[in-house]
Write an enzyme that holds these catalytic residues in place. Structure first.
Site, mmCIF file in Angstrom:
data_model
loop_
_atom_site.group_PDB
_atom_site.id
_atom_site.type_symbol
_atom_site.label_atom_id
_atom_site.label_comp_id
_atom_site.label_asym_id
_atom_site.label_seq_id
_atom_site.Cartn_x
_atom_site.Cartn_y
_atom_site.Cartn_z
ATOM 1 N N ASP A 1 51.083 -19.279 52.734
ATOM 2 C CA ASP A 1 51.242 -19.462 51.287
ATOM 3 C C ASP A 1 51.997 -20.720 50.893
ATOM 4 O O ASP A 1 52.062 -21.045 49.714
ATOM 5 C CB ASP A 1 51.955 -18.244 50.680
ATOM 6 N N CYS B 1 9.801 -19.158 42.037
ATOM 7 C CA CYS B 1 9.923 -18.686 43.415
ATOM 8 C C CYS B 1 10.773 -19.667 44.213
ATOM 9 O O CYS B 1 11.191 -20.713 43.723
ATOM 10 C CB CYS B 1 8.553 -18.522 44.067
ATOM 11 N N CYS C 1 9.721 -23.308 44.472
ATOM 12 C CA CYS C 1 10.078 -24.144 43.318
ATOM 13 C C CYS C 1 11.457 -24.756 43.532
ATOM 14 O O CYS C 1 11.662 -25.965 43.317
ATOM 15 C CB CYS C 1 10.091 -23.320 42.032
ATOM 16 N N ASP D 1 51.615 -16.226 58.788
ATOM 17 C CA ASP D 1 52.903 -16.818 58.465
ATOM 18 C C ASP D 1 53.850 -15.688 58.064
ATOM 19 O O ASP D 1 53.410 -14.660 57.545
ATOM 20 C CB ASP D 1 52.721 -17.818 57.320
ATOM 21 N N ASP E 1 52.155 -24.757 55.113
ATOM 22 C CA ASP E 1 51.062 -24.042 55.769
ATOM 23 C C ASP E 1 49.722 -24.756 55.606
ATOM 24 O O ASP E 1 48.750 -24.413 56.287
ATOM 25 C CB ASP E 1 50.920 -22.619 55.193
#
Length: 737
Positions: free
Chosen positions: A627, A32, A35, A427, A631
């Site tokens: 990308d 559970c 634990c 961008d 950036d």
């Protein structure tokens, strides 16, 4: 390149973690959420350790300082808490539901006659109480043994968990009933209750284990996708070798229908490659010499010779798998409250059960059987299992589904950020456009030949890696073959280049660079430049020895899906902003074509992060999509960074979400999936909390008996897991319809 991530706490933590060792431990014996909380607390007591324990995946993610702790100490701490721990490599893949199967069958088979005896007096044989004792004993002590064993182990360490509740409840019912039968006391027996509780909870555990396994299927599928062998070219001969034997620089053959063994570049041959497993896109991509290919994708048609560029743990598939695993191991902020509740819940429940027993006996003046029934019902119904499963199962399914669609969610805290974002900064190059610049026009100055303009510009740009430079150089090599050597080359970031070509001082770059050289642009060329820029082209000026040689216009085609992507982002309530280093007129032309109203143009690479910060100072919660290397600071500065996966490793590392495909529509998909996952988590937590809040008073009042309580408790856990599994049906295409 160093990326400043100090503006985001989550990235601070990630950088700090990268400076230390990280290990995944497979945890055994958890039953559970309490634990998991106990193990996590024990691990975090060790010096230099930051641990997170995931109950759903049964793994612990531990970041530690090797100077202060070791893997053996980590495993020892888990074992000292009464659980099992090992490195995942040492664990064989096994169906987690298997240990429950035999015990469940026995419990159900023996509990049926117990229920008949209890509820149908006419069916009772002579001495049915003793028969019930004989039937209930193996159910309680064999079928229910995992609960009792865990309860004893926890008791040795001074802890109580859900197993404690189940063990106390079933043993109490069995012991009470045994005393009644042995002493021939004229009162009710609860053998059926002990049997039914055991059977129902085992059923819940079994279904829960099966569902949990399904929730982790995505990452297992990723691990299974890779090719096992490669046709290596060695001294002109083809040799079949295990994929693990490949090294960077090796060349191998991929035939139609085969998986590409590892990341590489096509040396010879043309084909179409099915990248659906990586990007979620169903249409194969055409590849030829010079094109990059990714390991585990499928070669659909022609024969390819590929040179390996990345192998082993550095491949794209391995990196995606690692990021998904890290995200699944983390905890969303909303889970912290559930963890704190689960850690103290069981002791409180036992206290409430005792008070219920005392209250019914002393205050209500009830019979001992009624008091006992209410107390057992409290113990059984109050299990916090659903609380512990609410977040990790939804997170596992959501991130797994994302991976199947080419969306890598770096961590659970990202889910909260997607809900809060108000502005998305895009961008231009490589994000809205294809990122493949081509020369679209050459405008020589008076008395200058077009070939001379191109030859000077291409030679000066040859040492540069800028996309515009590569486009100019490509046309120059196509037309002239070899180019003159550029001497004294100097690149001015975001502006252009300076070089000496054939003894002439050449400048190629933005029109503003001419001002630094005190060179005036003729009116005719100025008018042409303005016209080209207004049509969306990027224009660079070329000057030599203080005089203008001409203009070069470069264009980058807008992706076919960009306009649709911007519209989808608007539908999500986001305000799109175009951020680019291009001039205002070119930027506005692109913005008009894709449907963006706000434009930040002429922004140098080093200024992108500052522009993001300025938007944040205005009260906007900003997402950034990019990308390139330039950036990365902006992605780190943004509240939510999304890297187009076709970009650079630096950009991807600085982001929160990675879009493996180059399709910007995946940004909308990523935000939509993240928000849906967060809604599922909150819905699970709401159900789990509401269930316990409503169920415990009903049990205290005696309205719910222990058998119904056991069924309700098991149902709550299964409900949470199956509700999370609904995320597997998330489909961007259906949402777009």
């Amino acid at each position: 390149m160093t990326v400043d991530t100090g503006t985001k706490d989550t990235k601070d933590a990630r950088d700090h973690a990268q400076a230390r060792d990280r290990v995944e431990l497979a945890i055994g014996g958890m039953t559970c959420a309490s634990c998991a909380a106990r193990i996590e607390k024990r691990l975090n007591k060790l010096p230099g350790v930051d641990a997170t324990v995931n109950f759903a995946s049964e793994h612990a993610t531990v970041v530690f300082d090797p100077a202060e702790a070791s893997v053996d100490q980590l495993i020892g701490a888990v074992e000292a808490a009464g659980y099992e721990a090992s490195l995942p490599e040492a664990v064989t893949e096994e169906d987690p539901a298997r240990p429950y199967r035999l015990r469940l069958v026995l419990a159900i088979a023996l509990s049926i006659p117990l229920a008949i005896f209890a509820w149908a007096p006419a069916a009772r044989p002579p001495g049915w109480e003793w028969v019930s004792l004989a039937l209930a004993t193996p159910v309680v002590f064999y079928a229910g043994w995992p609960f009792h064993r865990a309860a004893v182990q926890n008791a040795r360490h001074g802890a109580v968990t859900m197993d404690t509740l189940i063990s106390v409840g079933t043993l109490s019912a069995w012991l009470w009933s045994t005393v009644v039968v042995a002493a021939s006391i004229s009162t009710s027996v609860y053998f059926d209750t002990a049997g039914a509780i055991t059977a129902l909870i085992l059923l819940g555990r079994y279904l829960e284990a099966k569902a949990k396994r399904r929730s982790g299927e995505a990452i297992r599928k990723l691990l299974e996708l890779g090719a096992k062998d490669a046709h290596l070219l060695r001294d002109g001969e083809e040799v079949l070798v295990p994929v693990e034997a490949l090294a960077v620089g090796d060349r191998f053959i991929v035939r139609p229908g085969e998986r590409i063994p590892t990341d590489g570049v096509v040396v010879s041959g043309t084909s179409s490659v099915d990248e659906a497993m990586l990007t979620g896109e169903p249409v194969p991509v055409d590849v030829g010499p010079g094109d990059a290919v990714v390991g585990a994708t499928v070669n659909t048609s022609g024969r390819l010779v590929v040179e390996a560029t990345r192998v082993g743990s550095s491949t794209a598939l391995a990196e995606i798998t690692r990021l998904v695993a890290e995200a699944q191991a983390g905890k969303a902020p909303v889970q912290r409250l559930a963890d704190r509740v689960s850690a103290v819940f069981v002791p409180i429940v036992i206290g409430v059960s005792l008070l219920t027993l005392i209250g019914w006996l002393l205050i209500g003046g009830a019979a001992p059987t009624a008091a006992f029934t209410a107390a057992v019902a409290v113990i059984v119904i109050a299990c916090p299992c659903a609380l512990g499963l609410a977040t990790p199962t939804a997170l596992m399914v959501g991130t797994g589904r994302g991976a199947e669609l080419g969306i890598v969610i770096r961590g659970p805290e990202v889910l909260e950020q997607t809900r809060q974002v108000t502005t998305i900064v895009l961008d231009k190059t490589g994000t809205l456009t294809e990122g493949k610049m081509v020369v679209s026009g050459l405008v020589p100055a008076d008395d200058v030949e077009e070939d001379e303009l191109l030859r000077l510009a291409a030679a000066a740009e040859d040492p540069s890696e800028h996309p515009i430079a590569r486009a100019v150089v490509a046309l120059g090599r196509e037309r002239f073959g070899a180019l003159p050597h550029a001497e004294e080359f100097s690149a001015r970031t975001g502006l252009g280049v300076e070089a000496v070509v054939d003894g002439r001082a050449v400048v190629v770059g933005r029109l503003s660079m001419l001002e630094d050289w005190a060179i005036a642009l003729p009116d005719r060329l100025g008018e042409i430049a303005a016209s080209l820029e207004s049509s969306g082209s990027t224009v660079v000026a070329v000057a030599a020895d203080g005089g203008v040689v001409g203009l070069v216009a470069v264009s980058d085609r807008i992706k076919a899906t960009s306009r649709k992507a911007v519209a989808e982002l608007r539908e999500l309530g986001l305000d799109p902003v175009l951020l680019t280093g291009d001039n205002e007129r070119a930027a506005q032309a692109v913005a008009r074509e894709v449907g963006i109203d706000r434009v930040l143009a002429g922004v140098l690479p080093g200024e992108k992060a500052a522009e993001i910060a300025r938007l944040q100072e205005m009260g906007e919660v900003v997402a950034m999509v990019g990308d390139g290397v330039n950036d990365a600071p902006a992605l780190a500065q943004a509240d939510l960074g999304l890297a187009i996966g076709t970009g650079t490793d630096v950009a991807i590392e600085a982001s929160d979400l990675t879009l493996v495909a180059g399709d910007l529509r995946a940004a909308a998909d990523a935000i939509r999936l993240s928000r849906r996952t967060l809604r599922t988590i909150k819905g699970n937590l709401l159900w789990a909390f509401a269930y316990n809040v409503a169920a415990i008073p009903l049990a205290v009042a005696g309205i719910v008996n222990p058998i119904i309580a056991a069924g309700a408790m098991a149902f709550s856990s299964v409900f949470v897991v199956t509700n999370s599994l609904r995320l597997r049906r998330f489909s961007p295409l259906e949402d777009r319809r």
